[in-house]
Enzyme design. Sequence first.
Site, PDB file in Angstrom:
ATOM      1  N   HIS A 117     -16.907  -1.992 -45.177  1.00 48.01           N
ATOM      2  CA  HIS A 117     -15.687  -2.417 -43.997  1.00 48.01           C
ATOM      3  C   HIS A 117     -14.671  -2.591 -43.542  1.00 48.01           C
ATOM      4  O   HIS A 117     -13.763  -2.359 -43.960  1.00 48.01           O
ATOM      5  CB  HIS A 117     -16.271  -4.142 -43.954  1.00 48.01           C
ATOM      6  CG  HIS A 117     -15.490  -4.775 -42.589  1.00 48.01           C
ATOM      7  ND1 HIS A 117     -16.631  -4.786 -41.232  1.00 48.01           N
ATOM      8  CD2 HIS A 117     -14.951  -5.444 -42.591  1.00 48.01           C
ATOM      9  CE1 HIS A 117     -15.933  -5.477 -40.560  1.00 48.01           C
ATOM     10  NE2 HIS A 117     -14.725  -5.977 -41.104  1.00 48.01           N
ATOM     11  N   ASN A 144     -17.616   8.387 -44.019  1.00 48.42           N
ATOM     12  CA  ASN A 144     -17.901   7.838 -45.371  1.00 48.42           C
ATOM     13  C   ASN A 144     -18.724   8.648 -46.146  1.00 48.42           C
ATOM     14  O   ASN A 144     -18.862   9.400 -46.992  1.00 48.42           O
ATOM     15  CB  ASN A 144     -18.051   6.538 -45.581  1.00 48.42           C
ATOM     16  CG  ASN A 144     -17.393   5.599 -44.854  1.00 48.42           C
ATOM     17  OD1 ASN A 144     -15.692   6.389 -45.851  1.00 48.42           O
ATOM     18  ND2 ASN A 144     -17.140   5.040 -43.902  1.00 48.42           N
TER      19      ASN A 144
END
Length: 207
Positions: A110, A14
């Site tokens: 998430h 990420n």
Amino acid sequence: MLRLAVLVSGGGTNLQAIIDAIKDGQITNAEIVAVISNNPKAYALERAQQAGILALCISPKDYQDREAFHDALLKALLAARADLVVLAGCLVVIPEKIVDAFENRIINIHPSLIPSFCGKDYYGLRVHEGVLARGVKVTGATVHFVDKGTDTGPIILQKAVCVQAGDTPEILQRRVMEEAEWVIMPKAIDLIANNKITVVDGKVVEI
């Protein structure tokens, strides 16, 4: 220019998506000023160094107790003059003192559609194992602000991903990253950097 401090615990996929999005102009008016990991072996630290970004390891193992570790982490964030703290695969529970210091200025990714498969026991592969065990047909990812609960802060963006026959937790994890996480995390940062969202009554609204 929004100053980002990115907290990571592992490979930093990420983080790489954010670095790439800044480079190609998907994220504007933002720069990463520090990458901090609790894990000295995290490949994310190498990614940061390769990109010319300050890379720091602040490990709880180097402090006498959790409180001292939290103090050191807060000190590093303040020293970096971070405007936004980005949790990008960070397995550290953010303490209340940091949440208070950066109210509505900490975001997390998430790997599910909150409020499904989130909370205390859902992290990493456990999320995808739960999805497959329950037999749901659609999962995804959520970017949200961090509050004092676990995955309970205001939701910024969500993106759905279809579960396919033959998926394993590892295969599903990769698809959720590629189709959702790496898409909505940069988009959320760009929205914040350009003052396009705010939090009203515990919910994110576009300005």
